[in-house]
Scaffold this motif. Structure first.
Motif, mmCIF file in Angstrom:
data_model
loop_
_atom_site.group_PDB
_atom_site.id
_atom_site.type_symbol
_atom_site.label_atom_id
_atom_site.label_comp_id
_atom_site.label_asym_id
_atom_site.label_seq_id
_atom_site.Cartn_x
_atom_site.Cartn_y
_atom_site.Cartn_z
ATOM 1 N N ASN A 1 61.555 116.438 -9.542
ATOM 2 C CA ASN A 1 61.205 115.090 -9.988
ATOM 3 C C ASN A 1 62.335 114.093 -9.781
ATOM 4 O O ASN A 1 62.443 113.095 -10.508
ATOM 5 N N PHE A 2 63.172 114.371 -8.798
ATOM 6 C CA PHE A 2 64.128 113.382 -8.310
ATOM 7 C C PHE A 2 64.488 113.736 -6.875
ATOM 8 O O PHE A 2 64.281 114.869 -6.428
ATOM 9 N N HIS A 3 64.987 112.750 -6.148
ATOM 10 C CA HIS A 3 65.502 112.958 -4.801
ATOM 11 C C HIS A 3 66.999 112.684 -4.798
ATOM 12 O O HIS A 3 67.504 111.944 -5.656
ATOM 13 N N VAL A 4 67.679 113.254 -3.831
ATOM 14 C CA VAL A 4 69.102 112.994 -3.630
ATOM 15 C C VAL A 4 69.261 112.254 -2.311
ATOM 16 O O VAL A 4 68.775 112.714 -1.267
ATOM 17 N N HIS A 5 69.903 111.097 -2.362
ATOM 18 C CA HIS A 5 70.088 110.263 -1.174
ATOM 19 C C HIS A 5 71.515 109.740 -1.143
ATOM 20 O O HIS A 5 71.955 109.060 -2.069
ATOM 21 N N ASN A 6 72.251 110.110 -0.102
ATOM 22 C CA ASN A 6 73.656 109.696 0.031
ATOM 23 C C ASN A 6 74.469 110.016 -1.227
ATOM 24 O O ASN A 6 75.277 109.217 -1.693
ATOM 25 N N GLY A 7 74.202 111.204 -1.781
ATOM 26 C CA GLY A 7 74.951 111.654 -2.949
ATOM 27 C C GLY A 7 74.523 111.050 -4.261
ATOM 28 O O GLY A 7 75.166 111.283 -5.293
ATOM 29 N N GLU A 8 73.429 110.265 -4.266
ATOM 30 C CA GLU A 8 72.940 109.634 -5.487
ATOM 31 C C GLU A 8 71.532 110.122 -5.803
ATOM 32 O O GLU A 8 70.727 110.365 -4.904
ATOM 33 N N ILE A 9 71.228 110.246 -7.100
ATOM 34 C CA ILE A 9 69.915 110.712 -7.548
ATOM 35 C C ILE A 9 68.988 109.512 -7.789
ATOM 36 O O ILE A 9 69.398 108.511 -8.376
ATOM 37 N N ILE A 10 67.740 109.642 -7.300
ATOM 38 C CA ILE A 10 66.687 108.667 -7.583
ATOM 39 C C ILE A 10 65.601 109.385 -8.373
ATOM 40 O O ILE A 10 65.028 110.375 -7.907
ATOM 41 N N PHE A 11 65.310 108.924 -9.597
ATOM 42 C CA PHE A 11 64.369 109.591 -10.498
ATOM 43 C C PHE A 11 62.951 109.063 -10.330
ATOM 44 O O PHE A 11 62.742 107.885 -10.021
ATOM 45 N N PHE A 12 61.959 109.932 -10.578
ATOM 46 C CA PHE A 12 60.562 109.496 -10.536
ATOM 47 C C PHE A 12 59.696 110.415 -11.384
ATOM 48 O O PHE A 12 60.190 111.330 -12.037
ATOM 49 N N ASP A 13 58.384 110.139 -11.380
ATOM 50 C CA ASP A 13 57.355 110.912 -12.088
ATOM 51 C C ASP A 13 57.605 110.950 -13.599
ATOM 52 O O ASP A 13 58.009 111.967 -14.166
ATOM 53 N N PHE A 14 57.298 109.836 -14.252
ATOM 54 C CA PHE A 14 57.497 109.702 -15.690
ATOM 55 C C PHE A 14 56.176 109.792 -16.460
ATOM 56 O O PHE A 14 56.054 109.280 -17.565
ATOM 57 N N GLY A 15 55.196 110.476 -15.872
ATOM 58 C CA GLY A 15 53.878 110.549 -16.481
ATOM 59 C C GLY A 15 53.803 111.338 -17.769
ATOM 60 O O GLY A 15 52.809 111.239 -18.503
ATOM 61 N N ASP A 16 54.829 112.134 -18.087
ATOM 62 C CA ASP A 16 54.814 112.943 -19.304
ATOM 63 C C ASP A 16 55.736 112.405 -20.396
ATOM 64 O O ASP A 16 56.004 113.100 -21.389
ATOM 65 N N VAL A 17 56.234 111.188 -20.231
ATOM 66 C CA VAL A 17 57.179 110.630 -21.209
ATOM 67 C C VAL A 17 56.588 110.661 -22.613
ATOM 68 O O VAL A 17 55.422 110.325 -22.825
ATOM 69 N N SER A 18 57.402 111.096 -23.564
ATOM 70 C CA SER A 18 56.957 111.136 -24.958
ATOM 71 C C SER A 18 58.174 111.160 -25.869
ATOM 72 O O SER A 18 59.316 111.240 -25.404
ATOM 73 N N TYR A 19 57.930 111.103 -27.166
ATOM 74 C CA TYR A 19 58.986 111.375 -28.134
ATOM 75 C C TYR A 19 59.122 112.890 -28.250
ATOM 76 O O TYR A 19 58.136 113.620 -28.410
#
Length: 315
Positions: free
Chosen positions: A195-213
């Motif tokens: 649920n994240f990609h690595v690009h040029n040494g940096e992480i890009i986050f995605f897929d927040f469909g399960d966010v909860s407390y």
């Protein structure tokens, strides 16, 4: 697919299935050559309000400096489109595809693992009730940890009585835990290495469909649980110790978590295991499973029934 692709400016012929638990995630190329992700969400299962919360939270995290996949608008300037087919209604959302690729070597790229932990720590700090933007956090009416249908509906018979007994014991223990801002808040709830990609040494986050407390320690446990699945049994103990050290060192740069909560991470790892098994037992048709998946789940069930921990984690 044709309707949704037209709404977001591309013919459906270019949509390529990527997967997702419900086989509902597609990739397509824009006219300018950029790549996008499109998700179809069954309106009978996903409320529009929850999708709005997800997109709002992602935008807020991006504003706070986290690298995020970016939502895109349709030709009608909407973030969420609705399409209907055969009397079924779907919500459709789209994102720019995160550049880079998934973390391919979980077992050795410990600099990225530390960055992964730091990103999660930043999310948790922002998800606390006493965060700087507490007014936004207070307004984000995400579900509580046990609001999912897996907790509300009948326990799946396919899981068996022994698993059911342990399931109830875990729920009883979790229900007794404190839910204060030191250990409980808004979490991603599925931040594994796909649920994240690595690009040029940096992480890009995605897929927040399960966010909860949920408890912050559980979010950390999810990362550990899914990472350790990639490692052979005879290397798990060594790997998880190093992974945990790297991940937590990054995490603690952004968020404070007491030793008391850190000590509970093994509990949450084992809870993630039984949760995953019960989820499959409830939502997957066993008759349609391939033999490899069936054998894997039967082994999970045997370990749960035997009270075997996923991994020995010395803290």
């Amino acid at each position: 697919m044709e309707q949704a692709a037209e709404r977001f400016g591309q013919g459906s012929y270019s949509l390529k299935l990527l997967g997702g638990f419900d086989q509902n995630v597609f990739e397509y190329n824009g006219e300018d050559g950029r790549r996008f992700i499109m998700k179809f969400l069954d309106a009978s299962k996903y409320r529009k309000a929850s999708i709005i919360r997800e997109l709002t939270w992602m935008a807020y995290l991006a504003e706070q400096g986290l690298n995020m996949a970016v939502s895109i608008r349709s030709t009608q300037d909407l973030l969420i489109e609705e399409v209907t087919h055969d009397s079924k209604r779907y919500h459709v959302i789209a994102f720019t595809k995160a550049p880079g690729s998934p973390l391919t070597d979980v077992t050795s790229d410990f600099a990225i693992i530390k960055q992964w932990g730091r990103g999660m720590g930043r999310m948790h700090k922002l998800g606390k009730k006493d965060a700087t933007a507490s007014s936004l956090v207070d307004r984000m009416a995400f579900p509580q940890w046990n609001d999912h249908v897996i907790f509300a509906d009948a326990f799946p018979e396919a899981a068996g009585e022994s698993v059911h007994t342990q399931w109830k014991q875990y729920l009883q223990e979790l229900e007794s835990l404190p839910q204060d801002e030191k250990g409980y808040g808004i979490v991603h709830n599925d931040l594994h290495h796909h649920n994240f990609h690595v690009h040029n040494g940096e992480i890009i986050f995605f897929d927040f469909g399960d966010v909860s407390y949920h408890w912050f320690a559980y979010d950390i446990a999810i990362a550990i649980y899914h990472a350790v699945q990639t490692v052979p049994e005879n290397r798990k103990a060594e790997f998880v110790a190093r992974f945990f050290d790297s991940f937590l060192s990054g995490y603690l740069q952004e968020n404070t978590l007491s030793e008391e909560w850190i000590q509970r991470i093994p509990l949450f790892i084992d809870f993630r295991n039984i949760y995953s098994y019960v989820y499959f037992a409830k939502f997957v048709n066993w008759n349609e499973m391939d033999e490899r998946t069936r054998k894997y789940l039967l082994a999970m069930k045997a370990d749960i029934e035997a009270g075997k921990s996923v991994v020995k984690l010395s803290i």
